[in-house]
Enzyme design. Structure first.
Site, PDB file in Angstrom:
ATOM      1  N   ILE A  15       0.637  -1.135  -0.084  1.00  0.00           N
ATOM      2  CA  ILE A  15      -0.007   0.174  -0.029  1.00  0.00           C
ATOM      3  C   ILE A  15       0.793   1.403   0.102  1.00  0.00           C
ATOM      4  CG2 ILE A  15      -2.048  -1.122   1.029  1.00  0.00           C
ATOM      5  CD1 ILE A  15      -1.129  -0.194   4.100  1.00  0.00           C
ATOM      6  N   ARG A  17       5.121   3.058  -0.261  1.00  0.00           N
ATOM      7  CA  ARG A  17       6.643   2.864  -0.021  1.00  0.00           C
ATOM      8  C   ARG A  17       7.205   4.200   0.558  1.00  0.00           C
ATOM      9  NH1 ARG A  17       9.919  -1.043  -3.342  1.00  0.00           N
ATOM     10  NH2 ARG A  17       8.270  -2.635  -4.049  1.00  0.00           N
ATOM     11  N   LYS A  38       4.896  -2.048   8.143  1.00  0.00           N
ATOM     12  CA  LYS A  38       6.228  -1.448   7.630  1.00  0.00           C
ATOM     13  C   LYS A  38       7.439  -2.374   7.493  1.00  0.00           C
ATOM     14  CE  LYS A  38       7.143   2.858   7.975  1.00  0.00           C
ATOM     15  NZ  LYS A  38       7.638   4.378   8.715  1.00  0.00           N
ATOM     16  N   ASP A 134       8.049  17.782  12.870  1.00  0.00           N
ATOM     17  CA  ASP A 134       7.979  17.941  11.537  1.00  0.00           C
ATOM     18  C   ASP A 134       6.268  17.884  11.350  1.00  0.00           C
ATOM     19  OD1 ASP A 134       8.491  18.203   8.894  1.00  0.00           O
ATOM     20  OD2 ASP A 134       9.153  15.822   8.714  1.00  0.00           O
TER      21      ASP A 134
END
Length: 268
Positions: A15, A17, A38, A134
């Protein structure tokens, strides 16, 4: 995939990268639930100490923050000599960035719905002495129930414990969203996340960033200048209360900038 993972989950389609690996959908026969996993090939990181530190730190931070309805939750970790497998909530493919690009400015109620959940996530991070560093629309996902899920804590940092706080340093973040004190090379605190969240709220309501330029350098200069405006043509239908909140989040004077808790109180 390691044998211990295969004993608990069935791997499904790819799903996504990312920088560190491939993300698959997986299924748990015992719980009948679907998750994301992952898969990170550690052999590709043998000579990169910074990447390894990020990979080691992010699962630890997410475990401290879990469970929270608006933060991507880790459900399992499988660590072998060659691979690291991190099982998390399954989210939709589109990020908040994708939704802004495809739909344009949000109505104030729709922006409020998303932003309140982001504020909840930030308050939870900060009261656990974790600064994300972030915050941007690309790092805001939506689960299958359309709840906000803050993700990607690879740049996150602990800034204290048990009532003791410390300043952080290092230029971390993304153009448009990074706080001015970070660009100045000064030490900073967790309010850099509040600045970034304020930029996101501005973009959701206005469809454009508050500070920008044609190049990265020009964008950084605009952030440092910090001249916050609300063009009438764009913000005509935005309430005075929303503009006031953005002013208090996008305040260059860090001592006067709202905390995540103060932001959240505006919605209670």
């Amino acid at each position: 995939m390691c044998d211990s993972f295969k004993s608990e989950y069935q791997i499904c389609e790819e799903i996504g990268r990312g920088r560190f690996g491939i993300v698959y959908c997986c299924f748990s026969p015992s719980s009948l639930d679907s998750f994301a996993v992952k898969s990170i090939d550690k052999r590709n990181l043998l000579d990169d100490d910074i990447d390894r530190q990020c990979l080691d730190k992010e699962p630890k931070i997410l475990q401290v923050l879990s469970p929270h309805p608006n933060i991507l939750q880790i459900h399992n970790i499988f660590d072998s000599d060659s691979h690291l497998l991190i099982v998390t909530d399954l989210c939709k493919e589109d990020t908040l960035y994708d939704r802004i690009v495809s739909a344009g400015p949000f109505s104030e109620p729709d922006a409020c719905s998303v932003f309140t959940q982001l504020a909840e996530a930030l308050f939870h991070c900060h009261r656990n002495y974790i600064c994300h560093r972030d915050i941007k629309p690309d790092n805001i996902l939506f689960d299958t129930r359309n709840r906000v899920k803050l993700c990607d804590f690879g740049s996150a940092e602990w800034f204290g414990c048990a009532g003791e706080t410390e300043k952080m340093s290092g230029i971390v973040g993304t153009p448009y969203y990074v706080a001015p004190e970070v660009l100045m090379g000064r030490e900073y605190n967790e309010k850099v996340d509040v600045w970034s969240a304020g930029v996101i709220l501005y973009i959701m309501l206005g469809g454009v960033p508050p500070f920008y330029g044609d190049t990265v350098e020009e964008t950084f200069a605009a952030v440092l200048h910090g001249n916050l405006r609300f063009p009438t043509k764009i913000f005509r239908s935005v309430s005075a209360e929303a503009k006031d909140l953005m002013r208090k989040m996008l305040c260059k004077d860090v001592s006067r900038r709202f905390t995540a808790e103060q932001v959240l109180r505006k919605f209670s």
